[in-house]
Scaffold this active site. Structure first.
Site, PDB file in Angstrom:
ATOM      1  N   SER A 100      36.750  36.596  43.624  1.00 19.37           N
ATOM      2  CA  SER A 100      36.924  37.487  42.479  1.00 19.37           C
ATOM      3  C   SER A 100      35.999  38.673  42.640  1.00 19.37           C
ATOM      4  CB  SER A 100      36.598  36.736  41.181  1.00 19.37           C
ATOM      5  OG  SER A 100      36.744  37.583  40.061  1.00 19.37           O
ATOM      6  N   HIS A 158      39.553  45.997  40.426  1.00 22.13           N
ATOM      7  CA  HIS A 158      39.474  44.540  40.317  1.00 22.13           C
ATOM      8  C   HIS A 158      40.378  43.933  41.379  1.00 22.13           C
ATOM      9  CE1 HIS A 158      41.915  41.051  38.876  1.00 22.13           C
ATOM     10  NE2 HIS A 158      40.726  40.508  38.797  1.00 22.13           N
ATOM     11  N   ASN A 178      41.385  39.733  42.912  1.00 22.92           N
ATOM     12  CA  ASN A 178      41.102  38.311  43.097  1.00 22.92           C
ATOM     13  C   ASN A 178      42.280  37.633  43.769  1.00 22.92           C
ATOM     14  OD1 ASN A 178      42.728  36.446  41.123  1.00 22.92           O
ATOM     15  ND2 ASN A 178      42.147  38.220  39.891  1.00 22.92           N
ATOM     16  N   THR A 179      41.989  36.579  44.497  1.00 24.12           N
ATOM     17  CA  THR A 179      43.019  35.679  45.011  1.00 24.12           C
ATOM     18  C   THR A 179      42.473  34.267  44.881  1.00 24.12           C
ATOM     19  OG1 THR A 179      42.214  35.854  47.301  1.00 24.12           O
ATOM     20  CG2 THR A 179      43.984  37.348  46.652  1.00 24.12           C
ATOM     21  N   ARG A 180      43.359  33.302  44.648  1.00 26.34           N
ATOM     22  CA  ARG A 180      42.887  31.945  44.402  1.00 26.34           C
ATOM     23  C   ARG A 180      43.996  30.936  44.708  1.00 26.34           C
ATOM     24  NH1 ARG A 180      43.832  34.773  39.955  1.00 26.34           N
ATOM     25  NH2 ARG A 180      45.457  34.053  38.521  1.00 26.34           N
ATOM     26  N   HIS A 226      49.051  52.077  45.351  1.00 27.64           N
ATOM     27  CA  HIS A 226      50.298  51.318  45.284  1.00 27.64           C
ATOM     28  C   HIS A 226      51.015  51.277  46.627  1.00 27.64           C
ATOM     29  CE1 HIS A 226      50.803  50.237  41.015  1.00 27.64           C
ATOM     30  NE2 HIS A 226      50.023  51.283  40.783  1.00 27.64           N
ATOM     31  N   HIS A 255      46.219  45.050  21.553  1.00 33.80           N
ATOM     32  CA  HIS A 255      45.620  45.661  20.371  1.00 33.80           C
ATOM     33  C   HIS A 255      45.339  47.147  20.557  1.00 33.80           C
ATOM     34  CE1 HIS A 255      41.909  44.500  22.630  1.00 33.80           C
ATOM     35  NE2 HIS A 255      41.402  45.582  22.079  1.00 33.80           N
TER      36      HIS A 255
END
Length: 294
Positions: free
Chosen positions: A116, A130, A132-134, A164, A194
């Site tokens: 992360s 940001h 992450n890989t998991r 991109h 929100h």
């Protein structure tokens, strides 16, 4: 069963962490002109993390690597973890709802490993990012997740296009349908209800991903990770020497507030990490060093 796959995945997440940490420290060293170049180059502080089971037994851990106060990076964390144990009742309910997995209450064991990364930059012209890989395993199912998304406070169309394009270039060998689907997934996931707006300019994202072909799914996950540096580093090099105003810095702090709101209210990984007893400093590494709200 799956012990070889677990070991392979965890080792790869660690190798990706090592590559990114070395690259980011090299960016700090090479920043010799422009704002903040007179400062000492930043270095990562590496701290082992531990997850403790409810009975006090060892339940895995990882490495928290954080750089603070650098020339280029104001705060960046690159964490890896490999944890295991049993899911609590709330996590069992959430997992069953997401995956429709039978038998979670009878056998709530799990194993998870991943990387992360969140980077908050010195210069407001350089976008936050940001990644992450998991991999997640239970006796009932396994799956992969992750992606990367760009979070500029001052948007540049050419930066968004480059970010991109690199994601698409890395995903297309796995099938031309992957990039548009994972882009749409990111747009949906990184939306802040929100505020009625996206967190940034998007990227790619997948969760609960399993085609029942472990090797193919792992290779896709690897290429999501491999896309990160070529997508992000050229943007850093393009923007880090640019002059900025007080208004630019103010816009950065306000945007960081938006980032913090999302991670504390909606981010699934943050909720899972805290609910399963992982080191809270590692889980909350994503929060910016400074932010403001209007």
């Amino acid at each position: 069963m799956f012990e070889t796959e677990k070991t392979t995945a965890a080792a790869w997440f660690r190798s990706l962490r090592d590559e990114i940490v070395a690259c980011f420290e090299a960016l700090e060293e090479s920043h010799s002109t422009g704002p903040f170049s007179e400062m000492e180059p930043g270095r990562f502080e590496v701290t082992p993390t531990k997850r403790m089971a409810d009975d006090g037994s060892d339940a895995g851990g990882g490495l928290m690597s954080v750089m603070r106060g650098g020339r280029v990076f104001e705060k960046v964390g690159v964490n890896v973890s490999e944890v295991h144990g049993t899911l609590g009742e709330r996590a069992q309910t959430a997992m069953a709802a997401r995956k429709g997995i039978p038998g979670m209450k009878e056998d709530p064991r799990f194993w998870a490993s991943g990387i992360s990364l969140v980077a908050h930059m010195r210069n407001p012209h350089v976008p936050a990012v940001h990644m992450n890989t998991r991999m997640f395993w239970t006796p009932h199912a396994w799956w992969f997740g992750g992606g990367s998304d760009l979070n500029p406070c001052l948007e540049y169309d050419e930066d968004t296009a480059h970010f991109h394009a690199e994601q698409k270039r890395h995903l297309d060998p796995h099938g031309l349908a992957h990039y548009p689907r994972l882009k749409e997934w990111a747009d949906e996931y990184f939306y802040i209800p929100h505020r009625k707006r996206a967190r940034g300019v998007g990227g790619i994202f997948m969760d609960d991903y399993c085609t029942d072909n472990w090797q193919a799914d792992f290779e896709l996950t690897q290429d999501i990770g491999r896309a990160f540096l070529p997508a992000f580093v050229p943007l850093v090099e393009r923007r880090r020497e640019m002059a900025f105003s007080d208004a630019d810095k103010d816009a950065q702090l306000v945007h960081r507030g938006l980032y913090a709101e999302y991670n504390l209210v909606y981010d699934r990984g943050t909720k899972f990490g805290l609910e399963t007893g992982h080191d809270p400093d590692a889980v909350l590494m994503s929060l910016p060093p400074l932010a403001k709200w209007v």
